[in-house]
Scaffold this motif. Sequence first.
Motif, PDB file in Angstrom:
ATOM      1  N   THR A   1       7.785 -45.159 -12.727  1.00  0.00           N
ATOM      2  CA  THR A   1       7.795 -43.611 -12.125  1.00  0.00           C
ATOM      3  C   THR A   1       7.411 -42.919 -13.170  1.00  0.00           C
ATOM      4  OG1 THR A   1      10.002 -43.037 -12.454  1.00  0.00           O
ATOM      5  CG2 THR A   1       9.663 -44.248 -10.459  1.00  0.00           C
ATOM      6  N   ASN A   2       6.829 -41.812 -12.644  1.00  0.00           N
ATOM      7  CA  ASN A   2       6.221 -40.702 -13.693  1.00  0.00           C
ATOM      8  C   ASN A   2       7.372 -40.242 -14.593  1.00  0.00           C
ATOM      9  OD1 ASN A   2       3.786 -40.578 -12.366  1.00  0.00           O
ATOM     10  ND2 ASN A   2       3.988 -38.796 -11.456  1.00  0.00           N
ATOM     11  N   THR A   3       8.632 -40.301 -13.885  1.00  0.00           N
ATOM     12  CA  THR A   3       9.869 -39.624 -14.888  1.00  0.00           C
ATOM     13  C   THR A   3      10.142 -40.809 -15.855  1.00  0.00           C
ATOM     14  OG1 THR A   3      10.752 -38.512 -12.980  1.00  0.00           O
ATOM     15  CG2 THR A   3      12.202 -39.147 -14.788  1.00  0.00           C
ATOM     16  N   VAL A   4      10.096 -42.097 -15.748  1.00  0.00           N
ATOM     17  CA  VAL A   4      10.328 -42.936 -16.506  1.00  0.00           C
ATOM     18  C   VAL A   4       9.276 -42.869 -17.617  1.00  0.00           C
ATOM     19  CG1 VAL A   4      10.563 -45.593 -16.843  1.00  0.00           C
ATOM     20  CG2 VAL A   4      11.530 -44.702 -15.121  1.00  0.00           C
ATOM     21  N   MET A   5       8.086 -42.815 -17.402  1.00  0.00           N
ATOM     22  CA  MET A   5       6.893 -42.848 -18.206  1.00  0.00           C
ATOM     23  C   MET A   5       7.259 -41.785 -19.220  1.00  0.00           C
ATOM     24  SD  MET A   5       5.168 -45.754 -18.036  1.00  0.00           S
ATOM     25  CE  MET A   5       3.539 -45.635 -18.498  1.00  0.00           C
ATOM     26  N   SER A   6       7.551 -40.428 -18.539  1.00  0.00           N
ATOM     27  CA  SER A   6       7.540 -39.288 -19.674  1.00  0.00           C
ATOM     28  C   SER A   6       8.686 -39.292 -20.179  1.00  0.00           C
ATOM     29  CB  SER A   6       7.681 -38.102 -18.664  1.00  0.00           C
ATOM     30  OG  SER A   6       6.731 -37.889 -17.555  1.00  0.00           O
ATOM     31  N   VAL A   7       9.713 -39.992 -19.841  1.00  0.00           N
ATOM     32  CA  VAL A   7      10.963 -40.239 -20.859  1.00  0.00           C
ATOM     33  C   VAL A   7      10.589 -41.061 -22.063  1.00  0.00           C
ATOM     34  CG1 VAL A   7      13.425 -40.852 -21.200  1.00  0.00           C
ATOM     35  CG2 VAL A   7      12.615 -39.409 -19.218  1.00  0.00           C
ATOM     36  N   VAL A   8       9.950 -41.973 -21.580  1.00  0.00           N
ATOM     37  CA  VAL A   8       9.501 -43.077 -22.571  1.00  0.00           C
ATOM     38  C   VAL A   8       8.535 -42.663 -23.670  1.00  0.00           C
ATOM     39  CG1 VAL A   8       8.218 -45.264 -22.912  1.00  0.00           C
ATOM     40  CG2 VAL A   8      10.004 -45.093 -21.184  1.00  0.00           C
ATOM     41  N   PHE A   9       7.593 -41.865 -23.047  1.00  0.00           N
ATOM     42  CA  PHE A   9       6.900 -41.219 -24.406  1.00  0.00           C
ATOM     43  C   PHE A   9       7.152 -40.164 -25.046  1.00  0.00           C
ATOM     44  CE2 PHE A   9       3.399 -43.452 -21.623  1.00  0.00           C
ATOM     45  CZ  PHE A   9       2.677 -44.137 -22.613  1.00  0.00           C
ATOM     46  N   SER A  10       8.248 -39.219 -24.531  1.00  0.00           N
ATOM     47  CA  SER A  10       8.794 -38.353 -25.155  1.00  0.00           C
ATOM     48  C   SER A  10       9.652 -39.243 -26.398  1.00  0.00           C
ATOM     49  CB  SER A  10       9.696 -37.489 -24.147  1.00  0.00           C
ATOM     50  OG  SER A  10       8.932 -36.694 -23.325  1.00  0.00           O
ATOM     51  N   ALA A  11      10.309 -39.923 -25.792  1.00  0.00           N
ATOM     52  CA  ALA A  11      11.073 -40.784 -26.980  1.00  0.00           C
ATOM     53  C   ALA A  11      10.229 -41.458 -28.060  1.00  0.00           C
ATOM     54  CB  ALA A  11      11.988 -41.986 -26.374  1.00  0.00           C
ATOM     55  N   THR A  12       9.069 -41.831 -27.669  1.00  0.00           N
ATOM     56  CA  THR A  12       8.146 -42.545 -28.739  1.00  0.00           C
ATOM     57  C   THR A  12       7.540 -41.805 -29.562  1.00  0.00           C
ATOM     58  OG1 THR A  12       7.471 -44.181 -26.826  1.00  0.00           O
ATOM     59  CG2 THR A  12       6.250 -44.006 -28.506  1.00  0.00           C
ATOM     60  N   TRP A  13       7.242 -40.354 -29.042  1.00  0.00           N
ATOM     61  CA  TRP A  13       6.752 -39.461 -29.859  1.00  0.00           C
ATOM     62  C   TRP A  13       7.863 -38.872 -31.015  1.00  0.00           C
ATOM     63  CZ3 TRP A  13       1.626 -37.338 -30.371  1.00  0.00           C
ATOM     64  CH2 TRP A  13       0.812 -37.603 -29.296  1.00  0.00           C
ATOM     65  N   ALA A  14       8.907 -38.639 -30.582  1.00  0.00           N
ATOM     66  CA  ALA A  14       9.988 -38.410 -31.251  1.00  0.00           C
ATOM     67  C   ALA A  14      10.376 -39.382 -32.467  1.00  0.00           C
ATOM     68  CB  ALA A  14      11.261 -38.091 -30.506  1.00  0.00           C
ATOM     69  N   PHE A  15      10.259 -40.688 -32.137  1.00  0.00           N
ATOM     70  CA  PHE A  15      10.925 -41.833 -32.848  1.00  0.00           C
ATOM     71  C   PHE A  15       9.593 -41.916 -33.927  1.00  0.00           C
ATOM     72  CE2 PHE A  15      10.518 -46.361 -34.040  1.00  0.00           C
ATOM     73  CZ  PHE A  15      11.759 -46.293 -34.741  1.00  0.00           C
ATOM     74  N   ASN A  16       8.306 -41.920 -33.347  1.00  0.00           N
ATOM     75  CA  ASN A  16       7.325 -42.224 -34.476  1.00  0.00           C
ATOM     76  C   ASN A  16       7.153 -41.020 -35.331  1.00  0.00           C
ATOM     77  OD1 ASN A  16       6.875 -44.260 -32.960  1.00  0.00           O
ATOM     78  ND2 ASN A  16       4.912 -43.885 -32.227  1.00  0.00           N
ATOM     79  N   ALA A  17       7.360 -39.857 -34.877  1.00  0.00           N
ATOM     80  CA  ALA A  17       7.293 -38.661 -35.660  1.00  0.00           C
ATOM     81  C   ALA A  17       8.470 -38.655 -37.073  1.00  0.00           C
ATOM     82  CB  ALA A  17       7.772 -37.423 -35.110  1.00  0.00           C
ATOM     83  N   PHE A  18       9.616 -39.119 -36.588  1.00  0.00           N
ATOM     84  CA  PHE A  18      10.907 -39.422 -37.461  1.00  0.00           C
ATOM     85  C   PHE A  18      10.483 -40.364 -38.457  1.00  0.00           C
ATOM     86  CE2 PHE A  18      14.493 -42.116 -38.632  1.00  0.00           C
ATOM     87  CZ  PHE A  18      15.266 -41.128 -39.284  1.00  0.00           C
TER      88      PHE A  18
END
Length: 319
Positions: free
Chosen positions: A143-160
Motif C-alpha cells: 500500500t501507499n502507507t507501507v511503501m512510504s514507511v519503508v522508504f522513510s526507514a531506508t532513507w534514515a538507515f542509509n543516512a546513518f
Amino acid sequence: NAINTSISLNMSFVRPEYFFITGLTGIQYSRYFYMFLFCTYVIAVIGNSAVLLLIAVERSLHSPKYIGVINLALADFGETNALIPNMMKTFLFDSNYISYNACLANMFFVFFFTTMQCSTLVVLAYDRFVAICLPLRYHAIVTNTVMSVVFSATWAFNAFMVALTVSLINRLSFCKTNVVLGFFCDHGPVYKLSCNDRTINNVMAALNMGLYLVAPIILIVLSYLGIFIALSKVTTWEGRLKALKTCVTHLLLVASLFLPLFCIYMVASTTTLPANIRILSTSLAYAVPPMINPIIYVLNTAEIRDLIRKVFKNRSGPT
C-alpha cells in the motif's frame, strides 16, 4: 606543505587542510570526456525532474509502484548533482584542491544517494515479486502507507550508515600524501592515504559493499527466482509474457546500475587497475544510470507513455 610542516613539528596526528583530486592524468583529450559527463548531467537533471513533476501532478500515478519510482528519481537527481558539478569545477577550471571538510561532505552526499539507488531497486523488486506471486493480495500487502514507511526507514538507515562511514575518516592521520587518485572524494582512495591503523575503515568499506552491492543483487536474484517459479505454473505463454513484461523496466534499471558497479569492484578486488582506467569506468558507472533511468521509465512504462501522449495531444489539439 601542511603535511610536511606537521611532520617537522613531530605531530602524531595529521589532518591536511586540502586534498588534491588528480582526475584523469596524461590523457590528451580528457576535457572532452568531462564535457560528455556534463551532457549526461544536463539530461539526468531534466529527465528526473520531468519524472518527479509528472508523478506529482498526475493522481493516477499516486500508487505504491510510483512511490518507488519517485524515490529512485530523487536518488538519481541527488547523486548526479552531488557528483558532476563538483567534477566540472575541479577539472575544467583546474581547481583540483578541495578542502578537508568539503571533501567529506562530497563523499557523504555521493554515497548517500548511491545507496538509495541500490536500496530502491530492492524495494521495487519486492513490489514486482508480490504483484506476480501474490496478485490477489497485492493491494493489501503493498500500500501507499507501507511503501512510504519503508522508504522513510531506508532513507534514515542509509543516512546513518554513510554518516558513520564518513565520520570515521576523522580518526585517520594523513602523514604521507594528500593526493587522491580519483575523480571525487571517493571513500577508498581517501582512507587508504592514511598512515595509522585503518582496520575499522576497512571493515566499514566491506560492510557497505555487502549491504549495498552484494546483498541487493542477491535479494533481487532471489525475488526473480520466485517470480520465474510462479510463472512456470501459468499455463499459457501469453500469460507468462504479459507478467514478465511488467518486469522489463525494473530489470533494465537493475542492469544499468548494478552490472557496471559489480564488474568494476570485482575486477578491482582481484587485480590492480591503472588509475585512469579505474577513473573512467567508475565515473561512467556513477554518471550514466541517472541519465538513462528516466528514458527507461518513458519507453517501458505504459502509464507514463500514455500520459505523455495525452499531454502532447491536448497541446496540439484545437483550443
